[in-house]
Write a protein that holds these residues in place. Sequence first.
Motif, PDB file in Angstrom:
ATOM      1  N   SER A   7       0.860  -1.189   0.000  1.00  7.44           N
ATOM      2  CA  SER A   7       0.000   0.000   0.000  1.00  7.44           C
ATOM      3  C   SER A   7       0.889   1.230   0.000  1.00  7.44           C
ATOM      4  O   SER A   7       2.099   1.131   0.225  1.00  7.44           O
ATOM      5  N   GLY A   8       0.281   2.389  -0.265  1.00  8.11           N
ATOM      6  CA  GLY A   8       1.010   3.645  -0.158  1.00  8.11           C
ATOM      7  C   GLY A   8       1.383   4.292  -1.471  1.00  8.11           C
ATOM      8  O   GLY A   8       1.938   5.393  -1.474  1.00  8.11           O
ATOM      9  N   GLY A   9       1.114   3.622  -2.579  1.00  7.06           N
ATOM     10  CA  GLY A   9       1.423   4.226  -3.859  1.00  7.06           C
ATOM     11  C   GLY A   9       0.501   5.384  -4.174  1.00  7.06           C
ATOM     12  O   GLY A   9      -0.477   5.642  -3.465  1.00  7.06           O
ATOM     13  N   GLY A  10       0.821   6.105  -5.239  1.00  2.70           N
ATOM     14  CA  GLY A  10      -0.023   7.230  -5.632  1.00  2.70           C
ATOM     15  C   GLY A  10       0.679   8.123  -6.618  1.00  2.70           C
ATOM     16  O   GLY A  10       1.715   7.774  -7.182  1.00  2.70           O
ATOM     17  N   LEU A  11       0.082   9.296  -6.812  1.00  3.83           N
ATOM     18  CA  LEU A  11       0.614  10.311  -7.726  1.00  3.83           C
ATOM     19  C   LEU A  11       1.290  11.400  -6.911  1.00  3.83           C
ATOM     20  O   LEU A  11       0.693  11.930  -5.962  1.00  3.83           O
ATOM     21  N   VAL A  12       2.514  11.744  -7.272  1.00  7.15           N
ATOM     22  CA  VAL A  12       3.264  12.764  -6.548  1.00  7.15           C
ATOM     23  C   VAL A  12       4.077  13.581  -7.548  1.00  7.15           C
ATOM     24  O   VAL A  12       4.466  13.069  -8.608  1.00  7.15           O
ATOM     25  N   GLN A  13       4.318  14.833  -7.234  1.00  3.80           N
ATOM     26  CA  GLN A  13       5.141  15.669  -8.099  1.00  3.80           C
ATOM     27  C   GLN A  13       6.623  15.345  -7.900  1.00  3.80           C
ATOM     28  O   GLN A  13       7.036  14.889  -6.826  1.00  3.80           O
ATOM     29  N   ALA A  14       7.399  15.605  -8.914  1.00  2.71           N
ATOM     30  CA  ALA A  14       8.838  15.405  -8.820  1.00  2.71           C
ATOM     31  C   ALA A  14       9.390  16.201  -7.628  1.00  2.71           C
ATOM     32  O   ALA A  14       8.979  17.352  -7.395  1.00  2.71           O
ATOM     33  N   GLY A  15      10.288  15.565  -6.889  1.00  2.00           N
ATOM     34  CA  GLY A  15      10.824  16.171  -5.686  1.00  2.00           C
ATOM     35  C   GLY A  15      10.071  15.819  -4.421  1.00  2.00           C
ATOM     36  O   GLY A  15      10.550  16.084  -3.311  1.00  2.00           O
ATOM     37  N   GLY A  16       8.916  15.214  -4.585  1.00  2.00           N
ATOM     38  CA  GLY A  16       8.092  14.857  -3.438  1.00  2.00           C
ATOM     39  C   GLY A  16       8.485  13.523  -2.838  1.00  2.00           C
ATOM     40  O   GLY A  16       9.485  12.901  -3.229  1.00  2.00           O
ATOM     41  N   SER A  17       7.664  13.084  -1.864  1.00  2.00           N
ATOM     42  CA  SER A  17       7.956  11.856  -1.127  1.00  2.00           C
ATOM     43  C   SER A  17       6.724  10.960  -1.052  1.00  2.00           C
ATOM     44  O   SER A  17       5.584  11.449  -1.095  1.00  2.00           O
ATOM     45  N   LEU A  18       6.983   9.673  -0.926  1.00  2.00           N
ATOM     46  CA  LEU A  18       5.956   8.681  -0.659  1.00  2.00           C
ATOM     47  C   LEU A  18       6.558   7.620   0.249  1.00  2.00           C
ATOM     48  O   LEU A  18       7.774   7.381   0.200  1.00  2.00           O
ATOM     49  N   ARG A  19       5.708   6.973   1.038  1.00  2.00           N
ATOM     50  CA  ARG A  19       6.154   5.830   1.824  1.00  2.00           C
ATOM     51  C   ARG A  19       5.297   4.629   1.470  1.00  2.00           C
ATOM     52  O   ARG A  19       4.075   4.661   1.659  1.00  2.00           O
ATOM     53  N   LEU A  20       5.928   3.611   0.962  1.00  2.00           N
ATOM     54  CA  LEU A  20       5.250   2.362   0.661  1.00  2.00           C
ATOM     55  C   LEU A  20       5.322   1.433   1.865  1.00  2.00           C
ATOM     56  O   LEU A  20       6.334   1.402   2.571  1.00  2.00           O
ATOM     57  N   SER A  21       4.250   0.686   2.062  1.00  2.00           N
ATOM     58  CA  SER A  21       4.200  -0.302   3.129  1.00  2.00           C
ATOM     59  C   SER A  21       3.917  -1.672   2.537  1.00  2.00           C
ATOM     60  O   SER A  21       3.221  -1.784   1.523  1.00  2.00           O
ATOM     61  N   CYS A  22       4.419  -2.692   3.204  1.00  2.00           N
ATOM     62  CA  CYS A  22       4.175  -4.071   2.786  1.00  2.00           C
ATOM     63  C   CYS A  22       3.876  -4.876   4.040  1.00  2.00           C
ATOM     64  O   CYS A  22       4.772  -5.092   4.874  1.00  2.00           O
ATOM     65  N   ALA A  23       2.635  -5.292   4.171  1.00  2.00           N
ATOM     66  CA  ALA A  23       2.213  -6.081   5.330  1.00  2.00           C
ATOM     67  C   ALA A  23       2.352  -7.560   5.004  1.00  2.00           C
ATOM     68  O   ALA A  23       1.818  -8.040   3.997  1.00  2.00           O
ATOM     69  N   ALA A  24       3.066  -8.277   5.862  1.00  4.84           N
ATOM     70  CA  ALA A  24       3.316  -9.698   5.634  1.00  4.84           C
ATOM     71  C   ALA A  24       2.559 -10.547   6.633  1.00  4.84           C
ATOM     72  O   ALA A  24       2.492 -10.221   7.816  1.00  4.84           O
ATOM     73  N   SER A  25       2.002 -11.616   6.162  1.00  6.73           N
ATOM     74  CA  SER A  25       1.335 -12.570   7.043  1.00  6.73           C
ATOM     75  C   SER A  25       2.315 -13.671   7.424  1.00  6.73           C
ATOM     76  O   SER A  25       3.370 -13.821   6.808  1.00  6.73           O
ATOM     77  N   GLY A  26       1.968 -14.454   8.425  1.00 11.35           N
ATOM     78  CA  GLY A  26       2.822 -15.575   8.787  1.00 11.35           C
ATOM     79  C   GLY A  26       3.699 -15.266   9.980  1.00 11.35           C
ATOM     80  O   GLY A  26       4.084 -14.127  10.207  1.00 11.35           O
ATOM     81  N   ARG A  27       4.036 -16.305  10.734  1.00 12.66           N
ATOM     82  CA  ARG A  27       4.806 -16.137  11.949  1.00 12.66           C
ATOM     83  C   ARG A  27       6.298 -16.204  11.722  1.00 12.66           C
ATOM     84  O   ARG A  27       7.062 -16.013  12.656  1.00 12.66           O
ATOM     85  N   THR A  28       6.738 -16.453  10.481  1.00 14.94           N
ATOM     86  CA  THR A  28       8.160 -16.597  10.224  1.00 14.94           C
ATOM     87  C   THR A  28       8.723 -15.402   9.471  1.00 14.94           C
ATOM     88  O   THR A  28       9.737 -15.510   8.789  1.00 14.94           O
TER      89      THR A  28
END
Length: 121
Positions: A7-28
Amino acid sequence: QVQLVESGGGLVQAGGSLRLSCAASGRTFSRYAMGWFRQAPGKEREFVAAVSWSGNTYYTDSVKGRFTISRDGATNTVYLQMNSLKSEDTAEYYCAAGVVWAFTPGEYAYWGQGTQVTVSS
């Protein structure tokens, strides 16, 4: 088995910032190296960044100094902080998990569905 959801993608202007997240399932989660890859239209999927089970990190040259990968074992989440974004960063970004410390797509066994990042100039 590991399931990954970005999650966390999107449209941003050059020079800007984004933070992507990746949620993982599982106990390992802690046993896997985690990577971020990206794929632009008409191009092959390429390595962006990886973080090992012990916290070591590695980046492709084009994002060094701009992107930061991190992982949170308490929440089973991997992040990609992207600063100073450029138009050439535009791509579908994928999170991946693997059992070896590697930087090529073939070494990663589990993949998320991807999240689109578009940087306008």
